[in-house]
Design a protein around this motif. Structure first.
Motif, mmCIF file in Angstrom:
data_model
loop_
_atom_site.group_PDB
_atom_site.id
_atom_site.type_symbol
_atom_site.label_atom_id
_atom_site.label_comp_id
_atom_site.label_asym_id
_atom_site.label_seq_id
_atom_site.Cartn_x
_atom_site.Cartn_y
_atom_site.Cartn_z
ATOM 1 N N VAL A 14 0.852 -1.185 0.000
ATOM 2 C CA VAL A 14 0.000 0.000 0.000
ATOM 3 C C VAL A 14 0.893 1.242 0.000
ATOM 4 O O VAL A 14 2.118 1.140 0.086
ATOM 5 C CB VAL A 14 -0.932 0.026 1.236
ATOM 6 C CG1 VAL A 14 -1.877 -1.167 1.221
ATOM 7 C CG2 VAL A 14 -0.124 0.062 2.535
ATOM 8 N N SER A 15 0.283 2.399 -0.076
ATOM 9 C CA SER A 15 1.050 3.645 -0.053
ATOM 10 C C SER A 15 1.439 4.012 1.381
ATOM 11 O O SER A 15 0.841 3.532 2.355
ATOM 12 C CB SER A 15 0.227 4.785 -0.655
ATOM 13 O OG SER A 15 -0.870 5.088 0.187
ATOM 14 N N ILE A 16 2.437 4.885 1.493
ATOM 15 C CA ILE A 16 2.857 5.383 2.806
ATOM 16 C C ILE A 16 1.691 6.126 3.469
ATOM 17 O O ILE A 16 1.472 6.000 4.684
ATOM 18 C CB ILE A 16 4.077 6.320 2.661
ATOM 19 C CG1 ILE A 16 5.284 5.526 2.163
ATOM 20 C CG2 ILE A 16 4.399 7.016 3.980
ATOM 21 C CD1 ILE A 16 6.470 6.392 1.803
ATOM 22 N N LYS A 17 0.924 6.873 2.675
ATOM 23 C CA LYS A 17 -0.216 7.611 3.211
ATOM 24 C C LYS A 17 -1.243 6.666 3.825
ATOM 25 O O LYS A 17 -1.832 6.964 4.871
ATOM 26 C CB LYS A 17 -0.867 8.447 2.102
ATOM 27 C CG LYS A 17 -2.015 9.317 2.608
ATOM 28 C CD LYS A 17 -2.574 10.180 1.493
ATOM 29 C CE LYS A 17 -3.709 11.047 2.013
ATOM 30 N NZ LYS A 17 -4.283 11.911 0.954
ATOM 31 N N THR A 18 -1.445 5.509 3.190
ATOM 32 C CA THR A 18 -2.402 4.534 3.724
ATOM 33 C C THR A 18 -1.925 3.987 5.063
ATOM 34 O O THR A 18 -2.717 3.833 6.007
ATOM 35 C CB THR A 18 -2.615 3.384 2.730
ATOM 36 O OG1 THR A 18 -3.170 3.905 1.528
ATOM 37 C CG2 THR A 18 -3.544 2.327 3.304
ATOM 38 N N VAL A 19 -0.635 3.690 5.169
ATOM 39 C CA VAL A 19 -0.087 3.222 6.447
ATOM 40 C C VAL A 19 -0.293 4.291 7.516
ATOM 41 O O VAL A 19 -0.693 3.980 8.651
ATOM 42 C CB VAL A 19 1.420 2.884 6.322
ATOM 43 C CG1 VAL A 19 1.993 2.522 7.692
ATOM 44 C CG2 VAL A 19 1.631 1.757 5.328
ATOM 45 N N SER A 20 -0.054 5.537 7.146
ATOM 46 C CA SER A 20 -0.237 6.639 8.088
ATOM 47 C C SER A 20 -1.682 6.740 8.547
ATOM 48 O O SER A 20 -1.961 6.929 9.732
ATOM 49 C CB SER A 20 0.192 7.959 7.443
ATOM 50 O OG SER A 20 -0.031 9.038 8.303
ATOM 51 N N ARG A 21 -2.604 6.576 7.617
ATOM 52 C CA ARG A 21 -4.034 6.655 7.980
ATOM 53 C C ARG A 21 -4.430 5.529 8.917
ATOM 54 O O ARG A 21 -5.222 5.732 9.844
ATOM 55 C CB ARG A 21 -4.894 6.614 6.716
ATOM 56 C CG ARG A 21 -4.781 7.854 5.836
ATOM 57 C CD ARG A 21 -5.679 7.718 4.623
ATOM 58 N NE ARG A 21 -7.082 7.712 5.007
ATOM 59 C CZ ARG A 21 -8.068 7.261 4.232
ATOM 60 N NH1 ARG A 21 -7.785 6.745 3.043
ATOM 61 N NH2 ARG A 21 -9.310 7.314 4.636
ATOM 62 N N VAL A 22 -3.857 4.350 8.699
ATOM 63 C CA VAL A 22 -4.178 3.214 9.575
ATOM 64 C C VAL A 22 -3.578 3.417 10.961
ATOM 65 O O VAL A 22 -4.252 3.214 11.982
ATOM 66 C CB VAL A 22 -3.683 1.885 8.957
ATOM 67 C CG1 VAL A 22 -3.825 0.739 9.958
ATOM 68 C CG2 VAL A 22 -4.450 1.581 7.677
ATOM 69 N N THR A 23 -2.302 3.804 11.028
ATOM 70 C CA THR A 23 -1.655 3.986 12.340
ATOM 71 C C THR A 23 -2.271 5.149 13.106
ATOM 72 O O THR A 23 -2.271 5.156 14.338
ATOM 73 C CB THR A 23 -0.141 4.223 12.190
ATOM 74 O OG1 THR A 23 0.082 5.362 11.340
ATOM 75 C CG2 THR A 23 0.548 3.001 11.614
ATOM 76 N N ASN A 24 -2.814 6.118 12.383
ATOM 77 C CA ASN A 24 -3.482 7.249 13.032
ATOM 78 C C ASN A 24 -4.950 6.973 13.325
ATOM 79 O O ASN A 24 -5.658 7.834 13.857
ATOM 80 C CB ASN A 24 -3.373 8.508 12.168
ATOM 81 C CG ASN A 24 -1.958 9.007 12.053
ATOM 82 O OD1 ASN A 24 -1.159 8.789 12.955
ATOM 83 N ND2 ASN A 24 -1.633 9.663 10.948
ATOM 84 N N LYS A 25 -5.404 5.763 12.927
ATOM 85 C CA LYS A 25 -6.771 5.300 13.173
ATOM 86 C C LYS A 25 -7.803 6.280 12.622
ATOM 87 O O LYS A 25 -8.794 6.612 13.276
ATOM 88 C CB LYS A 25 -6.983 5.045 14.665
ATOM 89 C CG LYS A 25 -6.030 3.988 15.206
ATOM 90 C CD LYS A 25 -6.380 3.540 16.592
ATOM 91 C CE LYS A 25 -5.437 2.429 17.050
ATOM 92 N NZ LYS A 25 -5.712 1.933 18.392
#
Length: 337
Positions: A14-25
């Protein structure tokens, strides 16, 4: 080698932005994507750097808890409720005790918001009830949620959690009246808190509703402290006409009153019934255990923080909610013969 967000994104596809969105809930991420990213995080043992995330992101991920309250149990409950909501939504908690009576309290809080780059503040009394503090925070565009005493949601309250202290005081006073008590005293907390006024109003309303006259000598000013309860009970005990029951503005005051009454040789509850407010550990550590009013402070704080974070993310239209405290009957009250 330190695992980075880039490694997680590559592993999960996935994209880095997607990982960020998941970790930021953040909301609106598909569950399948969340599961894929979380699996990559677990496989790589990735540990997000919260401080770096807050600095690098266009959004803030820290909630501030502001308080000035001598009751350690209240503060711990608030802290636990806020922390629970923060953990669920990927936020961190900054705790800031302060002196609400300080001449520079407005400057202190506005500077803290700017320097710490907060997503928002959870304000408890008396800060949540101080117009000067609220105006100062509004002037810098700070997000905040207030926990205050109140009965009804109103359009001009802003983001607020109301606690219906008046209802709780009515209910606990009527409990004493139903047990045959007509001579009921009231030991007040700090008058700088709206909860004190609301609880006094509830006590007076219950007496008036049941056609019981008010004795001004039995309504004593005080503070939200054990010592205030001791002093108040000692004053009541010295009166020629003593009450048969006491409504204390919180459990600390009630515990102090119980201590003083027992020291004076009174039997609790046969000689004097005593009730508190909030259902803090104080109410369960006395002997006998205190009849009190349950106020779910952990849940109140959690809901307040949820409202604040949802507003910050612009994903919820709810702006206020009301909690209604309810009596908990224990051993410090009995029927008046």
């Amino acid at each position: 080698m330190k695992i980075t967000i880039n490694d997680v994104a590559k592993y999960a596809g996935v994209s880095i932005k997607t990982v960020s969105r998941v970790t930021n809930k953040e909301p609106s991420v598909r569950q399948a994507t969340i599961d894929k990213v979380n699996a990559a995080i677990a496989a790589l043992n990735y540990q997000p750097n919260v401080a770096a995330r807050n600095l690098a992101s266009t959004s803030a991920y820290v909630i501030g808890f502001i308080y000035d309250n001598p009751n350690a149990y209240y503060i711990i409950d608030m802290q636990n409720g806020i922390l629970s909501a923060c953990k669920d939504k990927g936020f961190e908690l900054l705790i800031h005790p302060c002196n609400a009576k300080s001449d520079n309290i407005c400057e202190e809080l506005t500077n803290m918001v700017k320097q710490s780059r907060l997503a928002g503040l959870v304000l408890t009394p008396p800060m949540s009830e101080d117009p000067k503090i609220l105006a100062a925070l509004d002037a810098i565009g700070a997000n905040y949620v207030r926990i205050i005493a109140g009965e009804q949601i109103q359009d001009d309250l802003g983001l607020t959690v109301l606690v219906n202290d008046k209802h709780g005081a009515i209910a606990i006073t009527e409990h004493l009246i139903q047990q045959g008590h007509h001579n009921i005293a009231f030991l007040s907390g700090d008058h700088g808190h709206e909860s004190t006024k609301a609880r006094l109003e509830g006590y007076l309303y219950a007496l008036e509703k049941n056609k019981i006259s008010v004795n001004p000598k039995w309504i004593l000013d005080g503070e939200y402290s054990f010592e205030s309860g001791v002093n108040g009970a000692n004053s009541l005990i010295k009166l020629n006409e003593r009450p048969t029951a006491v409504v204390a503005c919180n459990d600390e005051i009630a515990a102090g009153a119980l201590f003083a009454a027992r020291l004076a040789g009174l039997d609790i509850p046969n000689d004097l019934s005593i009730v508190g407010f909030e259902d803090s550990p104080f109410s369960r550590q006395t002997w006998p255990k205190l009849t009190t009013v349950h106020q779910p402070n952990i849940e109140i704080a959690r809901v307040a923080t949820d409202l604040l974070i949802d507003k910050h993310r612009k994903c919820n239209d709810i702006s206020a909610t009301v909690f209604t405290p309810t009596p908990v009957i224990r051993d410090s009250t009995s029927t008046r013969a």
